[in-house]
Write a protein that holds these residues in place. Structure first.
Motif, short mmCIF file in Angstrom:
data_model
loop_
_atom_site.label_atom_id
_atom_site.label_comp_id
_atom_site.label_asym_id
_atom_site.label_seq_id
_atom_site.Cartn_x
_atom_site.Cartn_y
_atom_site.Cartn_z
N VAL A 142 51.93 41.76 45.13
CA VAL A 142 51.94 42.79 44.08
C VAL A 142 52.20 42.17 42.72
O VAL A 142 51.56 42.54 41.71
N LEU A 143 53.11 41.22 42.65
CA LEU A 143 53.44 40.59 41.36
C LEU A 143 52.28 39.79 40.80
O LEU A 143 52.01 39.85 39.59
N VAL A 145 49.13 40.24 41.41
CA VAL A 145 48.07 41.17 41.01
C VAL A 145 48.41 41.84 39.69
O VAL A 145 47.55 42.02 38.81
N ALA A 146 49.69 42.19 39.51
CA ALA A 146 50.11 42.91 38.32
C ALA A 146 50.23 42.01 37.10
O ALA A 146 49.88 42.42 35.98
N PHE A 147 50.73 40.80 37.27
CA PHE A 147 51.06 39.96 36.12
C PHE A 147 50.18 38.72 35.97
O PHE A 147 50.19 38.08 34.92
N ARG A 148 49.40 38.38 37.00
CA ARG A 148 48.55 37.19 36.90
C ARG A 148 47.08 37.52 37.13
O ARG A 148 46.27 36.61 37.28
N ASP A 149 46.76 38.78 37.13
CA ASP A 149 45.37 39.25 37.29
C ASP A 149 44.70 38.69 38.54
O ASP A 149 43.49 38.42 38.54
N PRO A 152 43.26 41.84 44.17
CA PRO A 152 43.97 42.49 45.28
C PRO A 152 43.24 42.25 46.60
O PRO A 152 42.03 42.45 46.69
#
Length: 266
Positions: A142-143, A145-149, A152
Motif C-alpha cells: 500500500v505504501l 503504491v501510494a507514495f512511490r507510484d 498495484p
C-alpha cells in the motif's frame, strides 16, 4: 454395634473439592508462554522482526518499490520460515536447558501430552507470526503504491498463503521434533541447519542425486508451496516423503524418548 467410618471420596481434596487434571488447552498455553520466557526466545523473535523489517525496507527502496503483493509476501515470509524452527527447538529443549524437566513431568506425568502441547504451541506461534508478516507485506505494498507510484498488484492467491502456512507448520513441527529428540539446544539447531545444507551440497556434487533430492530434502520439496498455484501430484508426493523423513520421524522419536527416558533434576 459398630458404626461405619465415612471414607473420603476418590479424588477429593481436604476442603471437599475434587482434583481435576490439567486441560490440554491450559498445558498448551503454558508451553506457548515458555517460548518467550527466556532471553534466547525473545532474541529470536526480535531477530525475526528485524530481518522482516529489513527485507521490507530493501524491497521498498529497490526498483522504485514496484513489486507485487505476492513478491512482498514471499520476500518477508521466507527468511521468517528459516528462523522459525529455532523457536520450535527452544520450546522443546526448555525443560532440559532450564533443568525444569522434573518439575514439569511431576505436575503433568503424561509426558507425551506435554510434548504435543509444545508442538501445538510452537505451531500457533508460527501461524501468528505468518499472519503478522502477511499484514506487514500488505502495508508495504500500500505504501509503495501510494507514495512511490508503484503498480498495484494484489496477486497473492489462496494457494500461496496456504502453501506458506503449510511450510510454517512443517518447519515449526520439525524444530520441536529435533529439540525433543536431541534435548540439546545447540545440537538441535546445528543439526537442523547442517543436515539440509549437506543434502543440497550432495545434490550439487552427485549428478544422480538431482532427481532424488526432492524426495529426501524438505527445503527442496517445499519450494513449490511458494508459488501462486498448488504443486502437482509429484510435488505433493515429494512433500509427503520428505515430511516423513524430516518432520514425522524426529517428532515421533522425540516423543518416544521423552516418554521412555529417565527424568532427573540435573
Amino acid at each position: 454395634m459398630t458404626t461405619a467410618t465415612p471414607t473420603r471420596a476418590a479424588g477429593a481434596t481436604r476442603t471437599g473439592g475434587t482434583l481435576s487434571p490439567v486441560s490440554f488447552a491450559t498445558l498448551t498455553l503454558v508451553e506457548w508462554r515458555k517460548q518467550l520466557d527466556t532471553r534466547a526466545g525473545r532474541w529470536i523473535v526480535a531477530v525475526i522482526a528485524i530481518v522482516t523489517a529489513g527485507v521490507l525496507a530493501v524491497m521498498m527502496a529497490v526498483g522504485g518499490g514496484d513489486h507485487s503483493f505476492s513478491a512482498f509476501v514471499v520476500g518477508t515470509t521466507m527468511p521468517m520460515a528459516m528462523l522459525l524452527p529455532i523457536v520450535g527447538v527452544l520450546a522443546a529443549t526448555s525443560e532440559w536447558s532450564q533443568r525444569t524437566a522434573l518439575v514439569t513431568f511431576t505436575l503433568e506425568p503424561r509426558r507425551t501430552r506435554v510434548g504435543l502441547a509444545k508442538v501445538v504451541g510452537a505451531i500457533g506461534s508460527g501461524v501468528a507470526l505468518l499472519v503478522v508478516t502477511v499484514g506487514l507485506a500488505a502495508l508495504a505494498h500500500v505504501l509503495v503504491v501510494a507514495f512511490r507510484d508503484a503498480t498495484p498488484a494484489w496477486d497473492a492467491t489462496g494457494a500461496l498463503v496456504g502453501g506458506l502456512a503449510i511450510t510454517t507448520v512443517l518447519y515449526m513441527a520439525q524444530g520441536v521434533g529435533f529439540g525433543l529428540l536431541l534435548r540439546s539446544t545447540p545440537g538441535a539447531i546445528v543439526t537442523l541447519f547442517l543436515a539440509p545444507t549437506l543434502f543440497n551440497l550432495l545434490g550439487g556434487l552427485v549428478p544422480g542425486m538431482v532427481d532424488v533430492l526432492p524426495w529426501v530434502d524438505l527445503t527442496t520439496a517445499a519450494m513449490p508451496l511458494t508459488g501462486l498455484t498448488w504443486p502437482d501430484g509429484a510435488g505433493w508426493a515429494h512433500l509427503a516423503t520428505s515430511t516423513l523423513i524430516w518432520v514425522v520421524a524426529p517428532l515421533v522419536g522425540g516423543l518416544w524418548r521423552t516418554a521412555r527416558s529417565e527424568i532427573s533434576s540435573s
